[in-house]
Design an enzyme around this catalytic site. Structure first.
Site, PDB file in Angstrom:
ATOM      1  N   TYR A  83       0.822  -1.217   0.000  1.00 42.48           N
ATOM      2  CA  TYR A  83       0.000   0.000   0.000  1.00 42.48           C
ATOM      3  C   TYR A  83       0.860   1.274   0.000  1.00 42.48           C
ATOM      4  CZ  TYR A  83      -4.319  -2.564   0.123  1.00 42.48           C
ATOM      5  OH  TYR A  83      -5.363  -3.367  -0.248  1.00 42.48           O
ATOM      6  N   ASP A 124      -8.144   5.599  -5.197  1.00 43.81           N
ATOM      7  CA  ASP A 124      -7.040   6.465  -5.612  1.00 43.81           C
ATOM      8  C   ASP A 124      -7.317   7.967  -5.543  1.00 43.81           C
ATOM      9  OD1 ASP A 124      -8.672   6.944  -7.868  1.00 43.81           O
ATOM     10  OD2 ASP A 124      -7.610   5.472  -9.100  1.00 43.81           O
ATOM     11  N   HIS A 139     -14.859   1.212  -1.526  1.00 44.40           N
ATOM     12  CA  HIS A 139     -13.812   0.368  -0.938  1.00 44.40           C
ATOM     13  C   HIS A 139     -12.784   1.163  -0.148  1.00 44.40           C
ATOM     14  CE1 HIS A 139     -14.784  -2.891  -4.193  1.00 44.40           C
ATOM     15  NE2 HIS A 139     -15.652  -2.868  -3.212  1.00 44.40           N
ATOM     16  N   CYS A 150      -7.961   1.070  18.363  1.00 47.16           N
ATOM     17  CA  CYS A 150      -9.047   1.952  18.840  1.00 47.16           C
ATOM     18  C   CYS A 150     -10.032   2.314  17.732  1.00 47.16           C
ATOM     19  CB  CYS A 150      -8.492   3.207  19.503  1.00 47.16           C
ATOM     20  SG  CYS A 150      -7.814   4.420  18.344  1.00 47.16           S
ATOM     21  N   CYS A 191      -3.383   5.972  20.383  1.00 43.85           N
ATOM     22  CA  CYS A 191      -3.201   4.832  21.298  1.00 43.85           C
ATOM     23  C   CYS A 191      -1.972   3.980  20.949  1.00 43.85           C
ATOM     24  CB  CYS A 191      -4.461   3.964  21.303  1.00 43.85           C
ATOM     25  SG  CYS A 191      -4.601   2.906  19.843  1.00 43.85           S
ATOM     26  N   GLU A 256     -13.564  -4.674 -22.831  1.00 40.48           N
ATOM     27  CA  GLU A 256     -14.075  -6.000 -23.199  1.00 40.48           C
ATOM     28  C   GLU A 256     -15.417  -6.253 -22.518  1.00 40.48           C
ATOM     29  OE1 GLU A 256     -10.709  -8.176 -21.775  1.00 40.48           O
ATOM     30  OE2 GLU A 256     -11.471  -8.259 -19.722  1.00 40.48           O
ATOM     31  N   CYS A 272     -12.049   4.140 -21.986  1.00 41.55           N
ATOM     32  CA  CYS A 272     -13.038   5.110 -21.492  1.00 41.55           C
ATOM     33  C   CYS A 272     -12.541   6.550 -21.642  1.00 41.55           C
ATOM     34  CB  CYS A 272     -13.445   4.801 -20.057  1.00 41.55           C
ATOM     35  SG  CYS A 272     -12.108   4.774 -18.868  1.00 41.55           S
TER      36      CYS A 272
HETATM   37  C1  BJW Z   1     -10.815  -0.468 -19.058  1.00 42.65           C
HETATM   38  C2  BJW Z   1      -9.675   0.240 -19.381  1.00 42.65           C
HETATM   39  C3  BJW Z   1      -9.876   1.438 -20.069  1.00 42.65           C
HETATM   40  C4  BJW Z   1      -9.030  -1.501 -18.354  1.00 42.65           C
HETATM   41  N1  BJW Z   1     -11.105   1.829 -20.368  1.00 42.65           N
HETATM   42  N2  BJW Z   1     -12.040  -0.068 -19.382  1.00 42.65           N
HETATM   43  C5  BJW Z   1     -21.716 -12.690  -3.739  1.00 42.65           C
HETATM   44  C6  BJW Z   1     -21.344 -13.655  -4.659  1.00 42.65           C
HETATM   45  C7  BJW Z   1     -20.028 -14.121  -4.693  1.00 42.65           C
HETATM   46  C8  BJW Z   1     -19.061 -13.625  -3.802  1.00 42.65           C
HETATM   47  C9  BJW Z   1     -19.443 -12.665  -2.908  1.00 42.65           C
HETATM   48  C10 BJW Z   1     -20.740 -12.216  -2.882  1.00 42.65           C
HETATM   49  N3  BJW Z   1     -20.825 -11.256  -1.910  1.00 42.65           N
HETATM   50  C11 BJW Z   1     -19.612 -11.109  -1.336  1.00 42.65           C
HETATM   51  C12 BJW Z   1     -18.747 -11.963  -1.912  1.00 42.65           C
HETATM   52  C13 BJW Z   1     -17.300 -12.115  -1.552  1.00 42.65           C
HETATM   53  C14 BJW Z   1     -16.417 -11.048  -2.152  1.00 42.65           C
HETATM   54  C15 BJW Z   1     -16.473 -11.175  -3.670  1.00 42.65           C
HETATM   55  O1  BJW Z   1     -17.133 -10.442  -4.357  1.00 42.65           O
HETATM   56  N4  BJW Z   1     -15.709 -12.095  -4.222  1.00 42.65           N
HETATM   57  C16 BJW Z   1     -15.678 -12.289  -5.681  1.00 42.65           C
HETATM   58  C17 BJW Z   1     -14.241 -12.146  -6.175  1.00 42.65           C
HETATM   59  C18 BJW Z   1     -16.298 -13.609  -6.008  1.00 42.65           C
HETATM   60  N5  BJW Z   1     -16.801  -9.706  -1.714  1.00 42.65           N
HETATM   61  C19 BJW Z   1     -16.400  -9.233  -0.559  1.00 42.65           C
HETATM   62  O2  BJW Z   1     -15.711  -9.884   0.211  1.00 42.65           O
HETATM   63  C20 BJW Z   1     -16.851  -7.825  -0.168  1.00 42.65           C
HETATM   64  N6  BJW Z   1     -17.378  -7.871   1.149  1.00 42.65           N
HETATM   65  C21 BJW Z   1     -18.619  -8.299   1.403  1.00 42.65           C
HETATM   66  O3  BJW Z   1     -19.426  -8.553   0.549  1.00 42.65           O
HETATM   67  O4  BJW Z   1     -18.884  -8.412   2.739  1.00 42.65           O
HETATM   68  C22 BJW Z   1     -20.083  -9.051   3.157  1.00 42.65           C
HETATM   69  C23 BJW Z   1     -20.006  -9.139   4.677  1.00 42.65           C
HETATM   70  C24 BJW Z   1     -21.112  -8.796   5.402  1.00 42.65           C
HETATM   71  C25 BJW Z   1     -21.067  -8.891   6.810  1.00 42.65           C
HETATM   72  C26 BJW Z   1     -19.900  -9.317   7.435  1.00 42.65           C
HETATM   73  C27 BJW Z   1     -18.798  -9.660   6.702  1.00 42.65           C
HETATM   74  C28 BJW Z   1     -18.841  -9.564   5.292  1.00 42.65           C
HETATM   75  C29 BJW Z   1     -15.662  -6.872  -0.120  1.00 42.65           C
HETATM   76  C30 BJW Z   1     -15.013  -6.674  -1.439  1.00 42.65           C
HETATM   77  C31 BJW Z   1     -13.776  -5.772  -1.264  1.00 42.65           C
HETATM   78  C32 BJW Z   1     -12.976  -5.664  -2.540  1.00 42.65           C
HETATM   79  N7  BJW Z   1     -11.733  -5.038  -2.223  1.00 42.65           N
HETATM   80  C33 BJW Z   1     -10.807  -4.732  -3.289  1.00 42.65           C
HETATM   81  C34 BJW Z   1      -9.540  -4.124  -2.657  1.00 42.65           C
HETATM   82  C35 BJW Z   1      -9.789  -2.694  -2.201  1.00 42.65           C
HETATM   83  C36 BJW Z   1      -8.573  -2.067  -1.669  1.00 42.65           C
HETATM   84  C37 BJW Z   1      -7.472  -1.923  -2.691  1.00 42.65           C
HETATM   85  O5  BJW Z   1      -7.656  -1.303  -3.774  1.00 42.65           O
HETATM   86  O6  BJW Z   1      -6.402  -2.438  -2.431  1.00 42.65           O
HETATM   87  O7  BJW Z   1     -11.382  -3.819  -4.217  1.00 42.65           O
HETATM   88  S1  BJW Z   1     -10.436  -6.146  -4.329  1.00 42.65           S
HETATM   89  C38 BJW Z   1     -10.379  -5.272  -5.851  1.00 42.65           C
HETATM   90  O8  BJW Z   1     -11.449  -5.628  -6.748  1.00 42.65           O
HETATM   91  C39 BJW Z   1     -10.628  -3.811  -5.468  1.00 42.65           C
HETATM   92  C40 BJW Z   1     -11.449  -3.326  -6.599  1.00 42.65           C
HETATM   93  O9  BJW Z   1     -12.154  -2.159  -6.230  1.00 42.65           O
HETATM   94  C41 BJW Z   1     -12.332  -4.509  -6.890  1.00 42.65           C
HETATM   95  C42 BJW Z   1     -12.972  -4.486  -8.244  1.00 42.65           C
HETATM   96  O10 BJW Z   1     -12.031  -4.520  -9.262  1.00 42.65           O
HETATM   97  P1  BJW Z   1     -12.273  -3.655 -10.574  1.00 42.65           P
HETATM   98  O11 BJW Z   1     -12.297  -2.214 -10.225  1.00 42.65           O
HETATM   99  O12 BJW Z   1     -13.433  -4.166 -11.302  1.00 42.65           O
HETATM  100  O13 BJW Z   1     -10.895  -3.888 -11.363  1.00 42.65           O
HETATM  101  P2  BJW Z   1     -10.455  -5.083 -12.346  1.00 42.65           P
HETATM  102  O14 BJW Z   1      -8.990  -5.011 -12.490  1.00 42.65           O
HETATM  103  O15 BJW Z   1     -11.036  -6.358 -11.930  1.00 42.65           O
HETATM  104  O16 BJW Z   1     -11.148  -4.709 -13.742  1.00 42.65           O
HETATM  105  C43 BJW Z   1     -10.712  -3.612 -14.537  1.00 42.65           C
HETATM  106  C44 BJW Z   1     -11.668  -3.513 -15.711  1.00 42.65           C
HETATM  107  O17 BJW Z   1     -11.344  -2.334 -16.437  1.00 42.65           O
HETATM  108  C45 BJW Z   1     -11.553  -4.678 -16.703  1.00 42.65           C
HETATM  109  O18 BJW Z   1     -12.858  -5.117 -17.048  1.00 42.65           O
HETATM  110  C46 BJW Z   1     -10.856  -4.064 -17.929  1.00 42.65           C
HETATM  111  O19 BJW Z   1     -11.285  -4.640 -19.166  1.00 42.65           O
HETATM  112  C47 BJW Z   1     -11.305  -2.636 -17.822  1.00 42.65           C
HETATM  113  N8  BJW Z   1     -10.389  -1.651 -18.396  1.00 42.65           N
HETATM  114  N9  BJW Z   1      -8.573  -0.502 -18.933  1.00 42.65           N
HETATM  115  C48 BJW Z   1     -12.168   1.007 -20.018  1.00 42.65           C
HETATM  116  N10 BJW Z   1      -8.807   2.177 -20.433  1.00 42.65           N
HETATM  117 ZN    ZN Z   2      -5.644   3.926  18.048  1.00 41.35          ZN
END
Ligand code: BJW
Ligand code: ZN
Length: 289
Positions: A83, A124, A139, A150, A191, A256, A272
């Site tokens: 990070y 970001d 996120h 804390c 803390c 895609e 985009c």
């Molecule tokens: C372009 C381009 C250009 C490129 N122009 N396009 C239901 C079903 C199944 C699973 C689950 C569910 N509910 C929950 C889950 C579990 C899990 C999950 O979804 N897992 C799946 C992988 C199956 N979800 C969670 O755990 C979430 N929590 C939750 O639901 O909690 C419930 C709960 C309740 C009560 C108690 C406890 C729990 C939390 C999800 C957190 C995701 N975190 C991250 C990290 C954030 C911090 C960090 O950045 O480090 O978030 S993971 C990562 O993926 C990050 C992103 O925001 C996220 C999404 O990714 P994103 O943005 O889509 O990026 P890419 O790289 O995947 O895609 C890029 C796209 O851009 C591509 O399509 C390219 O083609 C395109 N592209 N250039 C246009 N120029």
């Molecule tokens: Zn603290």
């Protein structure tokens, strides 16, 4: 304009989403409350790596491997290096034409009594930097910390975030792990507990207030722009299909197709930063400024 429109060939009806930009522009011109749901692809043209795919590696790890509470518990130094590297990279990154088009759209539509709400999965801050005001960070944020003891949440723009992380976090697969002792990692000013990035990792719940803001925006929304997300991470991946099921027009802008493409009204394939500014430019029905 003719050249711009001609790059999108319309798919035959009944065979998935349309890429008819002219038809999209008419829907856009009539929309009152627009939601922009963005993912990593939105920032790709700013030089910020996406999560999945070839660019999504840091050292030998896929980004999503490190975005877990388990990884942080097992090796907080490694996760902080990851990070810290991403924070430092952001100092040289700027909003691209897609971020700017969305920010300009919000400012332009506001006096018309129309709204633009950005719901972003990105941490970001580039939407804010571009000037967007109504932004929901699903996120969390790279520039906020949370105390593991804390719970205190604080804005933090320090560079480096702590002395021990100075010049650490090199993304090279051969880079050595810094193995920083917990006592030298970022610590709470209140803390002295270990700080963590204020982001949402896999398996962690999204903030209640954030989910309420999302519900409200989706409820009001009559047009959604789904930009640069792979639509595989929930709950965000469910938002566009939820709107589509209600009959709301959703236009996807991506390099895609994604798992949700088939349920949407429009799909525009390409960068985009190139397509969005044209897609959301002033519609002839809007007052001249
Ligand atoms: C372009 C381009 C250009 C490129 N122009 N396009 C239901 C079903 C199944 C699973 C689950 C569910 N509910 C929950 C889950 C579990 C899990 C999950 O979804 N897992 C799946 C992988 C199956 N979800 C969670 O755990 C979430 N929590 C939750 O639901 O909690 C419930 C709960 C309740 C009560 C108690 C406890 C729990 C939390 C999800 C957190 C995701 N975190 C991250 C990290 C954030 C911090 C960090 O950045 O480090 O978030 S993971 C990562 O993926 C990050 C992103 O925001 C996220 C999404 O990714 P994103 O943005 O889509 O990026 P890419 O790289 O995947 O895609 C890029 C796209 O851009 C591509 O399509 C390219 O083609 C395109 N592209 N250039 C246009 N120029
Ligand atoms: Zn603290």
């Amino acid at each position: 304009m003719a050249d711009f429109l001609s790059q999108f060939t319309q798919l035959p009806s009944g065979e998935g989403p349309s890429s008819d930009m002219k038809a999209f522009r008419e829907v856009f011109g009539a929309a009152k409350n627009i939601v922009v749901l963005s993912g990593a692809g939105m920032s790709a043209e700013s030089g910020v790596p996406t999560f999945r795919g070839a660019g999504g590696y840091w050292r030998t790890y896929q980004a999503q491997q490190l975005a877990t509470p388990e990884s942080f518990k097992a090796d907080p130094s490694l996760v902080w290096e990851f990070y810290s590297y991403r924070r430092e990279v952001m100092h040289s990154k700027s909003p691209n034409p897609a971020h700017k088009a969305i920010a300009e759209l919000e400012a332009r539509l506001k006096p018309q009594g129309r709204s633009v709400t950005v719901i972003t999965q990105n941490i970001d801050r580039l939407h804010h930097k571009a000037g967007s005001e109504s932004v929901v960070e699903l996120h969390g944020c790279l520039f906020r910390t949370r105390c593991t003891k804390c719970g205190d949440i604080t804005d933090n723009n320090e560079s480096p975030i702590c002395p021990a992380l100075k010049d650490k976090g090199a993304p090279d697969p051969n880079a050595m792990s810094a193995d920083i002792p917990v006592s030298d990692l970022p610590s709470c000013s209140k803390c002295h507990g270990l700080l963590r990035p204020h982001v949402v990792w896999f398996g962690e719940p999204l903030e209640g207030a954030v989910l309420s803001a999302v519900d409200e925006a989706l409820e009001q929304c009559d047009l959604c722009l789904l930009v640069g997300t792979s639509s595989v991470v929930y709950p965000a991946a469910g938002f566009a299909p939820r709107l589509a099921a209600r009959g709301v027009s959703v236009a996807e802008f991506n390099l895609e197709p994604t798992p949700v493409t088939g349920s949407l009204k429009y799909h525009f394939q390409g960068k985009c930063g190139e397509i969005l500014p044209e897609a959301v430019k002033r519609h002839p029905s809007e007052p001249e400024q």
